[in-house]
Design a protein around this motif. Structure first.
Motif, PDB file in Angstrom:
ATOM      1  N   ILE A  71      -2.009  -3.904  -7.245  1.00  0.00           N
ATOM      2  CA  ILE A  71      -1.297  -3.776  -6.171  1.00  0.00           C
ATOM      3  C   ILE A  71      -0.627  -4.793  -5.212  1.00  0.00           C
ATOM      4  O   ILE A  71       0.210  -5.001  -4.754  1.00  0.00           O
ATOM      5  CB  ILE A  71      -1.964  -2.728  -5.014  1.00  0.00           C
ATOM      6  CG1 ILE A  71      -1.088  -2.319  -3.935  1.00  0.00           C
ATOM      7  CG2 ILE A  71      -3.414  -3.512  -4.465  1.00  0.00           C
ATOM      8  CD1 ILE A  71      -1.768  -1.192  -3.123  1.00  0.00           C
ATOM      9  N   ALA A 100       0.862  -1.001  -0.160  1.00  0.00           N
ATOM     10  CA  ALA A 100      -0.132  -0.077   0.040  1.00  0.00           C
ATOM     11  C   ALA A 100       0.945   1.366  -0.020  1.00  0.00           C
ATOM     12  O   ALA A 100       0.813   2.218  -0.821  1.00  0.00           O
ATOM     13  CB  ALA A 100      -1.098   0.117   1.201  1.00  0.00           C
ATOM     14  N   PHE A 145      -7.545   0.455  -4.198  1.00  0.00           N
ATOM     15  CA  PHE A 145      -6.266   0.922  -4.146  1.00  0.00           C
ATOM     16  C   PHE A 145      -5.722   0.610  -5.724  1.00  0.00           C
ATOM     17  O   PHE A 145      -6.218   0.133  -6.458  1.00  0.00           O
ATOM     18  CB  PHE A 145      -5.480  -0.049  -3.241  1.00  0.00           C
ATOM     19  CG  PHE A 145      -5.833   0.566  -1.778  1.00  0.00           C
ATOM     20  CD1 PHE A 145      -5.072   1.508  -1.289  1.00  0.00           C
ATOM     21  CD2 PHE A 145      -6.772  -0.221  -1.188  1.00  0.00           C
ATOM     22  CE1 PHE A 145      -5.376   1.669   0.295  1.00  0.00           C
ATOM     23  CE2 PHE A 145      -6.819   0.396   0.269  1.00  0.00           C
ATOM     24  CZ  PHE A 145      -6.366   1.072   0.885  1.00  0.00           C
ATOM     25  N   ALA A 146      -4.426   0.983  -5.779  1.00  0.00           N
ATOM     26  CA  ALA A 146      -3.803   1.106  -7.170  1.00  0.00           C
ATOM     27  C   ALA A 146      -3.931  -0.481  -7.811  1.00  0.00           C
ATOM     28  O   ALA A 146      -4.014  -1.447  -7.264  1.00  0.00           O
ATOM     29  CB  ALA A 146      -2.110   1.423  -6.800  1.00  0.00           C
ATOM     30  N   HIS A 165      -7.077  10.451  -2.540  1.00  0.00           N
ATOM     31  CA  HIS A 165      -6.754  10.465  -4.021  1.00  0.00           C
ATOM     32  C   HIS A 165      -5.689  11.203  -4.229  1.00  0.00           C
ATOM     33  O   HIS A 165      -5.052  11.775  -3.501  1.00  0.00           O
ATOM     34  CB  HIS A 165      -8.138  10.862  -4.789  1.00  0.00           C
ATOM     35  CG  HIS A 165      -8.374  12.243  -4.238  1.00  0.00           C
ATOM     36  ND1 HIS A 165      -7.720  13.626  -4.872  1.00  0.00           N
ATOM     37  CD2 HIS A 165      -9.501  12.942  -3.627  1.00  0.00           C
ATOM     38  CE1 HIS A 165      -8.230  14.575  -4.460  1.00  0.00           C
ATOM     39  NE2 HIS A 165      -9.306  14.117  -3.514  1.00  0.00           N
ATOM     40  N   THR A 166      -5.171  11.203  -5.560  1.00  0.00           N
ATOM     41  CA  THR A 166      -3.992  11.670  -5.988  1.00  0.00           C
ATOM     42  C   THR A 166      -4.312  13.272  -5.760  1.00  0.00           C
ATOM     43  O   THR A 166      -5.352  13.854  -6.217  1.00  0.00           O
ATOM     44  CB  THR A 166      -3.718  11.418  -7.429  1.00  0.00           C
ATOM     45  OG1 THR A 166      -3.568   9.979  -7.494  1.00  0.00           O
ATOM     46  CG2 THR A 166      -2.475  12.236  -7.837  1.00  0.00           C
ATOM     47  N   GLU A 182       1.091   3.413  -3.095  1.00  0.00           N
ATOM     48  CA  GLU A 182       0.092   4.548  -3.397  1.00  0.00           C
ATOM     49  C   GLU A 182       0.987   5.891  -3.004  1.00  0.00           C
ATOM     50  O   GLU A 182       0.286   6.957  -3.109  1.00  0.00           O
ATOM     51  CB  GLU A 182      -1.102   4.197  -2.128  1.00  0.00           C
ATOM     52  CG  GLU A 182      -1.865   3.133  -2.662  1.00  0.00           C
ATOM     53  CD  GLU A 182      -2.951   3.667  -3.529  1.00  0.00           C
ATOM     54  OE1 GLU A 182      -2.789   4.948  -4.103  1.00  0.00           O
ATOM     55  OE2 GLU A 182      -3.697   2.827  -4.101  1.00  0.00           O
ATOM     56  N   SER A 183       1.862   5.816  -2.123  1.00  0.00           N
ATOM     57  CA  SER A 183       2.589   6.998  -1.888  1.00  0.00           C
ATOM     58  C   SER A 183       3.777   7.312  -2.738  1.00  0.00           C
ATOM     59  O   SER A 183       4.381   8.329  -2.582  1.00  0.00           O
ATOM     60  CB  SER A 183       3.100   7.080  -0.341  1.00  0.00           C
ATOM     61  OG  SER A 183       4.024   6.261  -0.318  1.00  0.00           O
ATOM     62  N   ASN A 184       4.041   6.471  -3.393  1.00  0.00           N
ATOM     63  CA  ASN A 184       5.305   6.466  -4.475  1.00  0.00           C
ATOM     64  C   ASN A 184       6.741   6.714  -3.682  1.00  0.00           C
ATOM     65  O   ASN A 184       7.339   7.339  -4.149  1.00  0.00           O
ATOM     66  CB  ASN A 184       5.082   7.729  -5.414  1.00  0.00           C
ATOM     67  CG  ASN A 184       3.818   7.449  -6.518  1.00  0.00           C
ATOM     68  OD1 ASN A 184       3.667   6.366  -6.913  1.00  0.00           O
ATOM     69  ND2 ASN A 184       3.034   8.483  -6.557  1.00  0.00           N
ATOM     70  N   VAL A 203      -0.904   7.023   4.339  1.00  0.00           N
ATOM     71  CA  VAL A 203      -1.520   5.713   3.616  1.00  0.00           C
ATOM     72  C   VAL A 203      -1.741   4.855   4.792  1.00  0.00           C
ATOM     73  O   VAL A 203      -2.696   4.062   4.896  1.00  0.00           O
ATOM     74  CB  VAL A 203      -0.611   5.292   2.388  1.00  0.00           C
ATOM     75  CG1 VAL A 203      -1.104   4.030   1.794  1.00  0.00           C
ATOM     76  CG2 VAL A 203      -0.634   6.552   1.293  1.00  0.00           C
ATOM     77  N   ASN A 238      -0.772  12.606  -2.204  1.00  0.00           N
ATOM     78  CA  ASN A 238      -2.183  12.328  -1.814  1.00  0.00           C
ATOM     79  C   ASN A 238      -3.070  13.289  -1.145  1.00  0.00           C
ATOM     80  O   ASN A 238      -2.305  13.893  -0.169  1.00  0.00           O
ATOM     81  CB  ASN A 238      -2.443  10.943  -1.250  1.00  0.00           C
ATOM     82  CG  ASN A 238      -1.921   9.780  -2.156  1.00  0.00           C
ATOM     83  OD1 ASN A 238      -2.316   9.604  -3.393  1.00  0.00           O
ATOM     84  ND2 ASN A 238      -1.182   9.133  -1.704  1.00  0.00           N
TER      85      ASN A 238
END
Length: 166
Positions: free
Chosen positions: A86, A39, A82-83, A120-121, A43-45, A55, A140
């Protein structure tokens, strides 16, 4: 007991397929640690510890809410939440992600997340009037869903990084 030859052949073929698939990622059961890392990673890159902890805090809020699956892997693997991919995409080992995931699983939460269960982004906007934003971090925008009359922060606040320390 004897089996007719075609039935035996079918059983052997199915057994071969199952054993072959057992080695692929479809049958890999992730640990809660691995699911949390996934995650945070996707999700947070991996942009900031704050973003990863935020996250992770959302994942834990969902798991404890009774409205989503009750486990980290259940939440992270929930379809459409989620992405994409994932749970199946390859990811590189990253000590920062591993440490952040471990910390959240031990109880650390982002101090600004509160009860937020959604994000969300950052930079995207939506026309919904029930999104109460609490934080922008790690790329995010995090928010709680509220009745429209209770939304006091209808647009994401400026990004704040560095609140979780380390």
């Amino acid at each position: 007991m004897t089996f007719p030859i075609p039935a035996l052949r079918t059983a052997l073929s199915l057994t071969t397929v199952v054993f072959a698939l057992a080695g692929c990622s479809l049958f890999h059961r992730h640990t809660e640690q691995e699911c949390m890392e996934r995650a945070m990673y996707f999700e947070s890159n991996r942009s900031s510890r704050d973003g990863m902890i935020a996250v992770g805090s959302v994942v834990m809020n969902r798991a404890q809410s009774g409205r989503f699956p009750g486990s980290v892997c259940g939440v992270v693997g929930q379809k459409g939440q989620f992405a994409r991919g994932i749970m199946s995409q390859r990811m590189r080992s990253d000590p920062k992600v591993q440490e952040a995931a471990r910390s959240v699983l031990k109880g650390e939460r982002h101090p600004m997340i509160g009860n937020a269960m959604f994000f969300h982004t950052a930079g995207h906007s939506f026309s919904y009037d029930n999104m109460h934003y609490v934080l922008v971090a790690g790329g995010n925008a995090f928010y709680e869903k509220r009745a429209s009359s209770l939304v006091t922060q209808p647009v994401p606040p400026p990004a704040i990084e560095g609140l979780t320390g380390r």
